[in-house]
Design a protein around this motif. Sequence first.
Motif, PDB file in Angstrom:
ATOM      1  N   GLY A 108       0.812  -1.214   0.000  1.00 47.35           N
ATOM      2  CA  GLY A 108       0.000   0.000   0.000  1.00 47.35           C
ATOM      3  C   GLY A 108       0.840   1.256   0.000  1.00 47.35           C
ATOM      4  O   GLY A 108       2.062   1.213   0.179  1.00 47.35           O
ATOM      5  N   LEU A 109       0.180   2.376  -0.214  1.00 46.72           N
ATOM      6  CA  LEU A 109       0.787   3.698  -0.147  1.00 46.72           C
ATOM      7  C   LEU A 109      -0.067   4.545   0.790  1.00 46.72           C
ATOM      8  O   LEU A 109      -1.281   4.386   0.838  1.00 46.72           O
ATOM      9  CB  LEU A 109       0.818   4.362  -1.531  1.00 46.72           C
ATOM     10  CG  LEU A 109       1.418   3.568  -2.682  1.00 46.72           C
ATOM     11  CD1 LEU A 109       1.248   4.324  -3.995  1.00 46.72           C
ATOM     12  CD2 LEU A 109       2.881   3.255  -2.426  1.00 46.72           C
ATOM     13  N   TRP A 110       0.577   5.452   1.525  1.00 44.26           N
ATOM     14  CA  TRP A 110      -0.184   6.316   2.412  1.00 44.26           C
ATOM     15  C   TRP A 110       0.199   7.773   2.192  1.00 44.26           C
ATOM     16  O   TRP A 110       1.271   8.082   1.687  1.00 44.26           O
ATOM     17  CB  TRP A 110      -0.005   5.918   3.883  1.00 44.26           C
ATOM     18  CG  TRP A 110       1.374   6.101   4.453  1.00 44.26           C
ATOM     19  CD1 TRP A 110       2.412   5.219   4.388  1.00 44.26           C
ATOM     20  CD2 TRP A 110       1.860   7.236   5.185  1.00 44.26           C
ATOM     21  NE1 TRP A 110       3.519   5.728   5.037  1.00 44.26           N
ATOM     22  CE2 TRP A 110       3.203   6.970   5.530  1.00 44.26           C
ATOM     23  CE3 TRP A 110       1.292   8.446   5.577  1.00 44.26           C
ATOM     24  CZ2 TRP A 110       3.994   7.867   6.255  1.00 44.26           C
ATOM     25  CZ3 TRP A 110       2.070   9.349   6.304  1.00 44.26           C
ATOM     26  CH2 TRP A 110       3.406   9.056   6.637  1.00 44.26           C
ATOM     27  N   ASP A 170      -5.913  17.903  12.959  1.00 42.81           N
ATOM     28  CA  ASP A 170      -4.833  16.921  12.909  1.00 42.81           C
ATOM     29  C   ASP A 170      -4.560  16.404  11.501  1.00 42.81           C
ATOM     30  O   ASP A 170      -3.733  15.514  11.311  1.00 42.81           O
ATOM     31  CB  ASP A 170      -5.151  15.734  13.823  1.00 42.81           C
ATOM     32  CG  ASP A 170      -5.292  16.163  15.276  1.00 42.81           C
ATOM     33  OD1 ASP A 170      -4.516  17.034  15.706  1.00 42.81           O
ATOM     34  OD2 ASP A 170      -6.177  15.634  15.965  1.00 42.81           O
ATOM     35  N   GLY A 171      -5.278  16.932  10.517  1.00 44.93           N
ATOM     36  CA  GLY A 171      -5.096  16.440   9.164  1.00 44.93           C
ATOM     37  C   GLY A 171      -5.757  15.086   8.987  1.00 44.93           C
ATOM     38  O   GLY A 171      -6.496  14.601   9.856  1.00 44.93           O
ATOM     39  N   LEU A 172      -5.460  14.469   7.862  1.00 44.83           N
ATOM     40  CA  LEU A 172      -6.089  13.195   7.512  1.00 44.83           C
ATOM     41  C   LEU A 172      -5.028  12.281   6.913  1.00 44.83           C
ATOM     42  O   LEU A 172      -4.327  12.674   5.981  1.00 44.83           O
ATOM     43  CB  LEU A 172      -7.211  13.439   6.501  1.00 44.83           C
ATOM     44  CG  LEU A 172      -8.045  12.256   6.047  1.00 44.83           C
ATOM     45  CD1 LEU A 172      -8.845  11.685   7.220  1.00 44.83           C
ATOM     46  CD2 LEU A 172      -8.997  12.687   4.931  1.00 44.83           C
ATOM     47  N   VAL A 173      -4.911  11.070   7.444  1.00 43.04           N
ATOM     48  CA  VAL A 173      -3.968  10.087   6.919  1.00 43.04           C
ATOM     49  C   VAL A 173      -4.769   9.013   6.197  1.00 43.04           C
ATOM     50  O   VAL A 173      -5.695   8.424   6.774  1.00 43.04           O
ATOM     51  CB  VAL A 173      -3.106   9.463   8.034  1.00 43.04           C
ATOM     52  CG1 VAL A 173      -2.074   8.510   7.424  1.00 43.04           C
ATOM     53  CG2 VAL A 173      -2.403  10.546   8.837  1.00 43.04           C
ATOM     54  N   THR A 174      -4.416   8.777   4.945  1.00 40.51           N
ATOM     55  CA  THR A 174      -5.186   7.853   4.106  1.00 40.51           C
ATOM     56  C   THR A 174      -4.246   6.887   3.394  1.00 40.51           C
ATOM     57  O   THR A 174      -3.031   7.101   3.344  1.00 40.51           O
ATOM     58  CB  THR A 174      -5.992   8.633   3.058  1.00 40.51           C
ATOM     59  OG1 THR A 174      -5.092   9.402   2.238  1.00 40.51           O
ATOM     60  CG2 THR A 174      -6.995   9.573   3.719  1.00 40.51           C
ATOM     61  N   ALA A 175      -4.821   5.833   2.823  1.00 46.90           N
ATOM     62  CA  ALA A 175      -3.993   4.827   2.142  1.00 46.90           C
ATOM     63  C   ALA A 175      -4.741   4.229   0.965  1.00 46.90           C
ATOM     64  O   ALA A 175      -5.972   4.278   0.884  1.00 46.90           O
ATOM     65  CB  ALA A 175      -3.589   3.720   3.119  1.00 46.90           C
TER      66      ALA A 175
END
Length: 260
Positions: free
Chosen positions: A142-144, A159-164
């Motif tokens: 995967g990539l994030w 806090d922003g958003l971390v996605t993958a």
Amino acid sequence: MCGRYASIKAPADLADEFQAVDATDGAVQADYNVAPTKNIVTVVERHPRDEEGTPDLDTTERSLRVVKWGLVPSWAKDPKVGARMINARSESAAEKPAFRRALNARRCLIPAAGWYEWQRGENHKQPYYTHYVDGSSLAMAGLWEYWKPKDDPDNLCPDGLVTATVLTTSAVGPLAQVHDRMPLVLPRSAWDAWLNPDASGSDEAVAALLAPPSAELIAAMELRPVSPMVNSVRNNGPELLAELAPADVAEPLQLDLLAE
């Protein structure tokens, strides 16, 4: 493609399996029907940072982290684009603006008990479930990414958003009877190279991992028809993994012929 999978092991067990620190803080539970935009568990390896944010380049830490499935590029104006970026083709990720930065610097593994794919016939759409026979976790490449709005006057996303996203590749062996694409599953021997935070996507060791899995890896998997109950994200339980009776399968696969 990969649009649905199962993630049923406890984070503590995944941490042992992937030799990682559990940083999920109890934010995820067993899920037999993981769908896009849900929170998922990923494995990442980074240089730890001190209180001032300076990375320690002499050490790395591998950890389990919770992110949202559906990659939102850092330059996106609207995070809703993530719903369309649940998969990235391994053959072209290095060239696509949405994925190339993540391929260079933010690679991850996405643990799964198995994934679902649908065989489409003239009058049917039969789901199949693929998993390792020995019960070990699949490590989907995967990539994030990290996204934060450039203008957030109401502080809605502090806090922003971390996605993958899940990388996909050409289906191998019997899996090609169900669909022409599959998740890019990496063998345990490839985990270190893929997660290495100091290697870019163009490095030889990383680039070589973008090829389809070997026949030996596929041979360690079982492919079985399951109930159409998985079609609805409202259904979620171990019954989704149960093998469907042969009489209920519209177009059985010719697995015995491919094994010869």
